[in-house]
Design an enzyme around this catalytic site. Structure first.
Site, mmCIF file in Angstrom:
data_model
loop_
_atom_site.group_PDB
_atom_site.id
_atom_site.type_symbol
_atom_site.label_atom_id
_atom_site.label_comp_id
_atom_site.label_asym_id
_atom_site.label_seq_id
_atom_site.Cartn_x
_atom_site.Cartn_y
_atom_site.Cartn_z
ATOM 1 N NE ARG A 27 -1.248 2.581 3.069
ATOM 2 C CZ ARG A 27 -0.695 3.630 3.434
ATOM 3 N NH1 ARG A 27 -0.648 4.670 2.885
ATOM 4 N NH2 ARG A 27 -0.190 3.680 4.704
ATOM 5 C CG ASP A 28 3.547 4.175 2.843
ATOM 6 O OD1 ASP A 28 3.414 5.139 2.028
ATOM 7 O OD2 ASP A 28 4.378 4.250 3.943
ATOM 8 C CG HIS A 220 5.246 4.314 9.227
ATOM 9 N ND1 HIS A 220 4.378 3.677 8.401
ATOM 10 C CD2 HIS A 220 5.980 4.989 8.129
ATOM 11 C CE1 HIS A 220 4.464 3.683 7.201
ATOM 12 N NE2 HIS A 220 5.460 4.628 7.082
ATOM 13 C CG HIS A 222 9.346 7.409 5.737
ATOM 14 N ND1 HIS A 222 9.057 7.521 4.248
ATOM 15 C CD2 HIS A 222 8.246 7.118 6.081
ATOM 16 C CE1 HIS A 222 7.935 7.369 4.142
ATOM 17 N NE2 HIS A 222 7.475 6.966 5.510
ATOM 18 C CB CYS A 253 4.752 10.730 1.711
ATOM 19 S SG CYS A 253 3.148 11.548 2.189
ATOM 20 C CG ASN A 262 7.726 3.361 3.782
ATOM 21 O OD1 ASN A 262 7.423 4.076 4.952
ATOM 22 N ND2 ASN A 262 7.266 3.069 2.949
#
Length: 313
Positions: A27-28, A220, A222, A253, A262
């Site tokens: 997803r991300d 989360h 990065h 993003c 990430n």
């Protein structure tokens, strides 16, 4: 592939014995690709990640296709994942319409996506922070009434490309508000990768003081400035047991151009296994999956561990 006996397990005092990796690559990761990945490839990617032992694989996002065209196929994708327990397949929903679409397909875990800063709330949701929280309130309430678990993502917890440093108290306030809405867990996002270990420890301690249980927090990170693993270790020392990561380091993003990839799941697993922390993940199968996806995308992965194990530059 992994050399026999490596990484050598050397435990460190005070760390968790087991960590749940919340895999966000499908997803991300894929939402930030310039080209749209075919639905069948996405489904295969998710199946391979699940087969590698990742307990949670975030599948897709039920946002309007105009905003994230890479994930416009959510209705087509989710049914192709039958055979995987839906409790392992959370999806992102921005509003009640997104929730309706997700529930109609049998989703059992959802996530809403808020911001600790006004600038990012405006860029991402075209709302103020408090207006976004008000929009999430009926989404969370209806999801809970349906017996669905809710995660609250919070972006820009450590820094914002427009506003710069984000006061810890500001982040704590929005965290507390998301929990008060009914979110079961939070994911603290270092969206542009500017966090450092001391900042991580300070924020987590402040959340303790605000009555937020460590068991309800995920992190989360990065890796924009190469700090993701150091920040993860600081979170582990605090007792955090849920860590977001992306296979092959995919992602960024679309609303924050300074946000690079990430934390790579392979890099995370290598460190955790070296610390003797259980994950349930088969690193060889995970590596093979990320090598396959890198070939699909036509470019190498930024993951150092993946490159070392696959001998791909």
């Amino acid at each position: 592939m992994t050399a026999a006996g490596l990484p050598m397990e050397v435990t460190a005092e005070g760390l968790p014995t087991r960590v749940r990796i919340h895999e966000v690559g499908a997803r991300d990761g894929l939402q930030n690709e310039q080209t749209v990945v075919p639905t069948e490839i996405k489904a295969e990617f998710i199946r391979r990640l699940a087969d590698a032992g990742l307990p949670t694989v975030e599948a897709t996002s039920f946002v309007h296709p105009r905003w994230v065209p890479q994930l416009a196929d959510a209705e087509q994708l989710f049914p192709q994942l039958d055979g995987i327990d839906p409790d392992r397949l959370p999806v992102l929903v921005p509003n009640e319409r997104g929730l309706d679409r997700a529930l109609a397909l049998g989703a059992r875990r959802i996530a809403v996506f808020g911001s600790a800063t006004e600038s990012f709330a405006k860029a991402n949701l075209n709302r103020t922070v408090d207006e976004a929280l008000a929009m999430f309130a009926p989404v969370v309430a209806r999801a809970k009434d349906a017996g669905v678990q809710v995660r609250g993502y919070l972006s820009m917890c450590f820094g914002d490309p427009w506003e710069g440093p984000v006061p810890v108290a500001q982040t704590v306030r929005v965290c507390r508000a998301l929990l008060d809405l009914g979110c079961d867990e939070l994911s603290l996002g270092d969206t542009i990768g500017v966090a450092t270990p001391g900042h991580v420890r300070t924020l987590l301690a402040s959340l303790d003081e605000a009555g937020v249980a460590t068991s309800r927090i995920g992190v989360h990170f990065h890796d924009t400035y190469g700090q993701a693993l150091a920040n993860t270790f600081a979170a582990l020392q605090h007792g955090i047991t849920t860590i977001d990561a992306s296979a092959g380091g995919l992602g960024g993003c679309p609303y924050a151009k300074s946000a690079t990839g990430n934390l790579a799941t392979e890099d995370l697993v290598w460190m955790l296994h070296g610390l003797g922390i259980e994950t349930g993940v088969d690193l060889d199968r995970l590596t093979a999956t990320s090598v396959w996806m890198a070939d699909v995308l036509g470019r190498p992965s930024p993951s150092r561990t993946l490159r070392a194990l696959s001998h791909k530059e």
